[in-house]
Write an enzyme that holds these catalytic residues in place. Structure first.
Site, PDB file in Angstrom:
ATOM      1  N   HIS A  16     -54.133  40.080  94.687  1.00 57.96           N
ATOM      2  CA  HIS A  16     -55.309  39.316  95.134  1.00 57.96           C
ATOM      3  C   HIS A  16     -55.383  37.934  94.499  1.00 57.96           C
ATOM      4  O   HIS A  16     -54.895  37.725  93.394  1.00 57.96           O
ATOM      5  CB  HIS A  16     -56.608  40.050  94.752  1.00 57.96           C
ATOM      6  N   HIS A  45     -49.814  50.801  95.962  1.00 57.59           N
ATOM      7  CA  HIS A  45     -50.770  51.914  95.907  1.00 57.59           C
ATOM      8  C   HIS A  45     -51.393  52.119  97.276  1.00 57.59           C
ATOM      9  O   HIS A  45     -51.149  51.334  98.198  1.00 57.59           O
ATOM     10  CB  HIS A  45     -51.811  51.723  94.799  1.00 57.59           C
ATOM     11  N   HIS A  93     -55.765  51.876  87.825  1.00 57.07           N
ATOM     12  CA  HIS A  93     -56.516  51.474  89.030  1.00 57.07           C
ATOM     13  C   HIS A  93     -56.556  52.657  90.003  1.00 57.07           C
ATOM     14  O   HIS A  93     -57.616  53.041  90.480  1.00 57.07           O
ATOM     15  CB  HIS A  93     -55.836  50.258  89.650  1.00 57.07           C
ATOM     16  N   HIS A 122     -54.524  52.031  98.552  1.00 54.59           N
ATOM     17  CA  HIS A 122     -55.757  51.410  99.061  1.00 54.59           C
ATOM     18  C   HIS A 122     -55.495  50.676 100.376  1.00 54.59           C
ATOM     19  O   HIS A 122     -54.440  50.059 100.555  1.00 54.59           O
ATOM     20  CB  HIS A 122     -56.349  50.443  98.024  1.00 54.59           C
ATOM     21  N   ASP A 169     -52.705  45.865  92.208  1.00 53.36           N
ATOM     22  CA  ASP A 169     -54.039  45.687  91.629  1.00 53.36           C
ATOM     23  C   ASP A 169     -54.095  46.159  90.176  1.00 53.36           C
ATOM     24  O   ASP A 169     -55.158  46.547  89.685  1.00 53.36           O
ATOM     25  CB  ASP A 169     -55.090  46.461  92.444  1.00 53.36           C
ATOM     26  N   ASP A 175     -56.401  47.935 101.700  1.00 55.62           N
ATOM     27  CA  ASP A 175     -56.022  46.518 101.717  1.00 55.62           C
ATOM     28  C   ASP A 175     -54.589  46.287 101.213  1.00 55.62           C
ATOM     29  O   ASP A 175     -54.153  45.145 101.069  1.00 55.62           O
ATOM     30  CB  ASP A 175     -57.029  45.670 100.909  1.00 55.62           C
ATOM     31  N   HIS A 176     -53.850  47.371 100.989  1.00 56.14           N
ATOM     32  CA  HIS A 176     -52.438  47.249 100.593  1.00 56.14           C
ATOM     33  C   HIS A 176     -51.488  47.961 101.554  1.00 56.14           C
ATOM     34  O   HIS A 176     -50.279  47.743 101.505  1.00 56.14           O
ATOM     35  CB  HIS A 176     -52.248  47.752  99.152  1.00 56.14           C
TER      36      HIS A 176
HETATM   37 FE    FE Z   1     -56.614  45.566  96.448  1.00 55.70          FE
HETATM   38 ZN    ZN Z   2     -56.576  48.526  95.037  1.00 55.57          ZN
END
Ligand code: FE
Ligand code: ZN
Length: 239
Positions: free
Chosen positions: A169, A54, A112, A56, A131, A58-59
């Site tokens: 995570h 996805h 999400h 985001h 996530d 942090d990905h």
């Molecule tokens: Fe994340």
């Molecule tokens: Zn995420």
């Protein structure tokens, strides 16, 4: 096919999927480039594909740098073509993505985010769930509905029970506290928590986890209807 788990940022996991015969590799959700580059360089890996679950940060945070350095191809969901940085190849729900010796089925699993997908390497029985599904938990519902998230988890539940789950995570310990609070008689959960604590004490990741264990221990997968699931999701948001 070998999986190397790479810790990124605070508590993110990126994964290198390495074909040891050719040393070609995919990276799943590179949060940042540096730890990936370090491993790729010291192990003479050809990083060819960047798979994003996805959009985001942090990905996808490492997409640009890794693409530039290795001329890697970025693969993401068609619906996220305007928000996954440097995306090259658009994939669709239920379709097979296949390159070199890598072959994964795409599952669109919204909740999400609207464009969240999982990569299911069905021959290896491994799924990368980003996530959406965590060990002993599930992702927060940011863009989708409870119903979408519930149905997304249902799709994962339908996979072979010995499927290994690689999530985005290291949230397992926090998640386990929630599960235990609302499922305090679950012996399998208690056993799993003992193993989790042992791994963490030794500095090891708690991933991958196995679908069969998650179905017995993860309270979000145990929820049988949307009402129960939604209630649990609300409780977790305020836990
Ligand atoms: Fe994340
Ligand atoms: Zn995420």
């Amino acid at each position: 096919m070998k999986i190397k788990i790479i810790k990124c940022l605070q508590d993110n996991y990126s994964y290198l999927i390495i074909d040891e015969a050719s040393m070609n590799a995919c990276v799943v959700d590179p949060s940042e480039a540096k730890p990936i580059v370090d491993f790729v360089e010291s192990n003479k890996i050809n990083l060819k594909y960047i798979l994003n679950t996805h959009h985001h940060f942090d990905h996808v945070g490492g997409n640009m740098e890794l693409k530039e350095k290795y001329h890697a191809e970025v693969i993401g969901f068609r619906g996220d073509k305007n928000r996954i940085p440097e995306i090259d190849t658009l994939v669709d729900d239920q379709k097979i993505w296949k390159k070199d010796n890598f072959e994964a089925k795409i599952f669109h699993i919204p909740g999400h985010t609207n464009g969240h997908i999982a990569f299911h390497f069905f021959k290896e029985k491994k799924i990368f769930t980003g996530d959406t599904l965590f060990s002993l938990g599930c992702g927060r519902i940011f863009e989708g509905t409870y119903e979408q998230m519930f149905n997304s988890l249902k799709k994962i539940k339908a996979l072979p029970k010995d499927t290994e789950i690689y999530c985005g995570h290291e949230y397992t310990l926090q998640n386990s506290n929630f599960c235990l609070t609302y499922d305090s008689d679950n012996l399998q959960l208690k056993n799993k928590i003992t193993k989790i604590k042992e791994k963490l004490k030794n500095g090891l990741p708690t991933v991958p986890t196995v679908l069969s264990e998650e179905m017995l221990c993860n309270i979000f997968l145990k929820a049988e209807d949307i009402q129960t699931f939604s209630k649990l999701r609300d409780l977790k948001d305020n836990f």
